[in-house]
Motif scaffolding. Structure first.
Motif, short mmCIF file in Angstrom:
data_model
loop_
_atom_site.label_atom_id
_atom_site.label_comp_id
_atom_site.label_asym_id
_atom_site.label_seq_id
_atom_site.Cartn_x
_atom_site.Cartn_y
_atom_site.Cartn_z
N LEU A 135 0.84 -1.23 -0.04
CA LEU A 135 0.15 -0.11 -0.22
C LEU A 135 0.76 1.30 -0.06
CD1 LEU A 135 -2.88 1.12 0.24
CD2 LEU A 135 -2.61 1.00 2.86
N LEU A 136 0.70 1.94 -1.11
CA LEU A 136 1.35 3.33 -1.09
C LEU A 136 0.78 4.50 -0.86
CD1 LEU A 136 3.59 2.28 -4.21
CD2 LEU A 136 4.13 1.76 -1.83
N THR A 137 0.92 5.47 -0.16
CA THR A 137 0.05 6.73 0.00
C THR A 137 0.95 8.03 -0.45
OG1 THR A 137 -1.05 5.38 1.83
CG2 THR A 137 -1.49 7.67 1.59
N PRO A 138 0.51 8.88 -1.07
CA PRO A 138 1.14 10.12 -1.26
C PRO A 138 1.24 11.05 0.00
CG PRO A 138 -0.58 9.87 -2.96
CD PRO A 138 -0.82 8.66 -1.76
N HIS A 139 2.38 11.75 -0.08
CA HIS A 139 2.33 12.70 0.95
C HIS A 139 1.48 13.61 0.82
CE1 HIS A 139 7.10 11.50 1.64
NE2 HIS A 139 6.18 10.88 2.12
N ARG A 196 4.08 8.73 -6.62
CA ARG A 196 4.56 9.74 -6.84
C ARG A 196 3.77 10.97 -7.33
NH1 ARG A 196 9.69 6.99 -6.63
NH2 ARG A 196 9.25 6.16 -9.11
N ARG A 197 2.72 10.53 -8.40
CA ARG A 197 2.03 11.48 -8.95
C ARG A 197 0.62 11.71 -8.24
NH1 ARG A 197 2.72 11.55 -14.87
NH2 ARG A 197 0.78 12.34 -14.95
N GLY A 198 0.55 11.14 -7.01
CA GLY A 198 -0.60 11.38 -6.08
C GLY A 198 -1.56 10.68 -5.89
N TYR A 199 -1.31 9.37 -6.30
CA TYR A 199 -2.46 8.26 -6.01
C TYR A 199 -2.28 7.33 -4.97
CZ TYR A 199 -4.03 9.55 -10.79
OH TYR A 199 -4.40 10.30 -11.94
N VAL A 200 -3.21 6.94 -4.12
CA VAL A 200 -2.74 5.79 -3.39
C VAL A 200 -2.97 4.42 -4.44
CG1 VAL A 200 -3.93 4.30 -1.58
CG2 VAL A 200 -4.15 6.97 -1.29
N VAL A 201 -2.25 3.65 -3.98
CA VAL A 201 -1.91 2.35 -4.75
C VAL A 201 -1.88 1.25 -3.89
CG1 VAL A 201 -0.18 1.14 -6.20
CG2 VAL A 201 -0.58 3.65 -6.42
N LEU A 202 -2.67 0.22 -4.22
CA LEU A 202 -2.75 -1.13 -3.59
C LEU A 202 -2.35 -1.96 -4.70
CD1 LEU A 202 -3.76 -2.92 -1.29
CD2 LEU A 202 -5.83 -2.90 -2.24
N ALA A 203 -1.42 -3.03 -4.38
CA ALA A 203 -1.24 -4.25 -5.23
C ALA A 203 -1.17 -5.57 -4.08
CB ALA A 203 0.11 -4.20 -5.78
N VAL A 204 -1.91 -6.52 -4.78
CA VAL A 204 -2.09 -7.84 -3.86
C VAL A 204 -1.61 -9.07 -4.79
CG1 VAL A 204 -3.65 -9.25 -2.61
CG2 VAL A 204 -3.83 -6.75 -2.50
N ASP A 205 -1.09 -10.11 -4.26
CA ASP A 205 -0.77 -11.20 -5.13
C ASP A 205 -1.90 -12.05 -5.32
OD1 ASP A 205 2.07 -11.01 -4.81
OD2 ASP A 205 1.99 -11.79 -2.99
N ALA A 206 -2.40 -12.53 -6.37
CA ALA A 206 -3.38 -13.43 -6.92
C ALA A 206 -2.98 -14.69 -6.16
CB ALA A 206 -3.33 -13.58 -8.45
N LEU A 207 -3.65 -15.86 -6.24
CA LEU A 207 -3.44 -16.98 -5.97
C LEU A 207 -2.10 -17.86 -6.79
CD1 LEU A 207 -3.93 -19.15 -3.76
CD2 LEU A 207 -5.88 -20.09 -5.27
N GLY A 208 -1.12 -18.10 -6.05
CA GLY A 208 0.06 -18.75 -6.82
C GLY A 208 1.15 -17.90 -6.81
N TRP A 209 0.98 -16.56 -6.66
CA TRP A 209 2.14 -15.76 -6.58
C TRP A 209 2.60 -15.17 -5.38
CZ3 TRP A 209 -1.29 -16.06 -10.77
CH2 TRP A 209 -0.79 -16.29 -12.21
N GLY A 210 3.84 -14.99 -5.54
CA GLY A 210 4.61 -13.98 -4.40
C GLY A 210 4.28 -14.86 -2.94
N ASP A 211 3.57 -14.15 -2.15
CA ASP A 211 3.22 -14.63 -0.78
C ASP A 211 2.25 -15.85 -0.96
OD1 ASP A 211 4.84 -12.76 0.38
OD2 ASP A 211 3.14 -11.45 0.97
N ARG A 212 1.62 -16.25 -2.01
CA ARG A 212 0.53 -17.06 -1.95
C ARG A 212 1.15 -18.23 -3.03
NH1 ARG A 212 -4.86 -14.38 -3.32
NH2 ARG A 212 -5.76 -16.07 -2.50
N GLY A 213 2.18 -18.33 -3.08
CA GLY A 213 2.87 -19.47 -4.06
C GLY A 213 4.24 -19.82 -3.34
N PRO A 214 5.22 -20.08 -4.27
CA PRO A 214 5.15 -19.87 -5.49
C PRO A 214 4.47 -21.07 -6.53
CG PRO A 214 7.43 -20.51 -5.28
CD PRO A 214 6.63 -20.44 -3.99
#
Length: 400
Positions: A135-139, A196-214
């Motif tokens: 989770l990324l949050t702009p200043h 950096r452009r001012g957006y809150v960003v959320l990214a999560v692993d789909a089943l099988g990737w990263g924390d939920r895999g490999p």
């Protein structure tokens, strides 16, 4: 009697195979009558054969697909009613059930970056378990517009969310993520650029990737099969999770819930327009390198025919009702952007242009043609290059 009946059945089988059968018993003599087997409709053997990864009669199956629920074909003429009807059909065929499990988020330590703050958040994506998201949050003062970033497939399973957000929390994954960013994103991390452009960003692993895999490439089909056996669906579960993630993001106090977009590349592009179609929490979506007509995709040599990765996007029976662009059209008339690389070998330009035509017809019917962007980049392949990113960022700034 039994021997004569067996010979009669065998004669029918030989006839189907092109051999000369022995004379069958005449009707009325007390023997079962074996109906004649018609010649193959498509020029092959009467019982069909397999040609590569397709049945020899695949063209007949394609000819049967009329997409009767598509807007303009459906008997439902009120667009809002059509959207409800079409979405309900898609949701029915996801197989995986809806979920209202409380998210109960837990936040990790914050780390400052150039113009934004990084943190890991763990929450219940479904009733089946909790996941960890970046989770990324702009200043500055919110609430901010937000982007749900949906990662690609690429047969690279050790990283998922890290393909889009630089993993400040894991040096091993950072090396893999940088390699992936260089391959697909002109060396950029799309999530960090957006923050950096001012957006809150959320990214999560789909089943099988990263924390939920490999996962591994060869095990995808078994995973999908086992979920079907258990009354669920890999593609359906993925769709439900993405909708849940969009709702979680929209509900954060730092986010302006009226200004949430879904953005993705490749499989993530499919997930982005699908989430827009199924979620009212998404106000806009940008999809890079995943849109085509179904019939144009199901041709010899196409990557989808290998199975495996296709199971993340395959909802059985849906093609009997809606084409791929018809599903995306459920999101109309909200702002949508679709980019394609003219040298992309995964999707033919013919299929992409056919789908774009279907999409444009729907948006024009809603007098919202200016809210739809469709573009083919003739010199690019299956990538989300920096030039594409810059246009997507400017488009997001305009629509959000």
């Amino acid at each position: 009697m039994h021997r004569r009946a067996l010979l009669t059945g065998l004669a029918g089988g030989l006839a189907a195979a092109g051999a000369t059968p022995a004379p069958a018993a005449s009707p009325g003599q007390g023997e079962p009558v074996v109906p004649a087997v018609p010649a193959a409709a498509a020029g092959g053997a009467a019982y069909g054969v397999v040609e590569g990864d397709l049945p020899a009669f695949h063209q007949l199956l394609k000819d049967e697909l009329r997409f009767p629920l598509a807007w303009g074909t459906s008997p439902v003429r009120d667009f809002r009613a059509w959207r409800r009807t079409a979405r309900a059909k898609v949701e029915e065929l996801l197989v995986a059930g809806e979920d209202d499990t409380p998210y109960a988020p837990e936040y990790g330590e914050r780390a400052e970056a150039d113009g934004y703050t990084r943190e890991l958040v763990t929450f219940a994506l479904t009733r089946y378990g909790r996941v960890r998201g970046a989770l990324l949050t702009p200043h500055g003062r919110g609430p901010f517009p937000a982007v749900l970033l949906l990662h690609d497939h690429g047969s690279r399973f050790d990283i998922g969310k890290e393909k889009l957000v630089a993993p400040w929390y894991d040096d091993t994954r950072l090396a893999s993520a940088r390699e992936w960013a260089a391959r697909c994103f002109s060396g950029r991390f799309v999530g960090d650029e957006l923050a950096r452009r001012g957006y809150v960003v959320l990214a999560v692993d789909a089943l099988g990737w990263g924390d939920r895999g490999p996962l591994t490439y060869e095990r995808q089909q078994a995973l999908a099969s086992n979920l079907f056996h258990l009354g669920s669906s890999l593609a359906g579960l993925t769709a439900r999770e993405d909708v849940r993630a969009a709702r979680f993001l929209a509900g954060l106090g730092r986010v302006d819930r009226r200004r949430v977009a879904a953005v993705g590349f490749s499989m993530g592009a499919h997930r982005a327009w699908q989430t827009a179609a199924l979620s009212d929490d998404v106000a806009a979506a940008a999809s890079v390198c995943w849109m085509t007509g179904l019939k144009e995709m199901m041709v010899p040599g196409n990557n989808t025919l290998r199975g495996q990765s296709a199971y993340y996007m395959l909802h059985p029976g849906l093609a009997r009702h809606l084409d791929i662009p018809d599903v995306a059209s459920i999101a109309a008339p909200r702002p949508m952007l679709f980019f394609h690389g003219g040298r992309d070998t995964l999707f033919s330009t013919e299929g992409v242009r056919a789908a774009y035509g279907r999409l444009r017809a729907v948006w024009r019917s809603r007098r919202a043609g200016d809210r739809l962007v469709t573009e083919v980049w003739p010199d690019l392949g299956h990538v989300f290059a920096d030039r594409m990113q810059d246009e997507v960022f400017a488009w997001l700034d305009a629509v959000l």
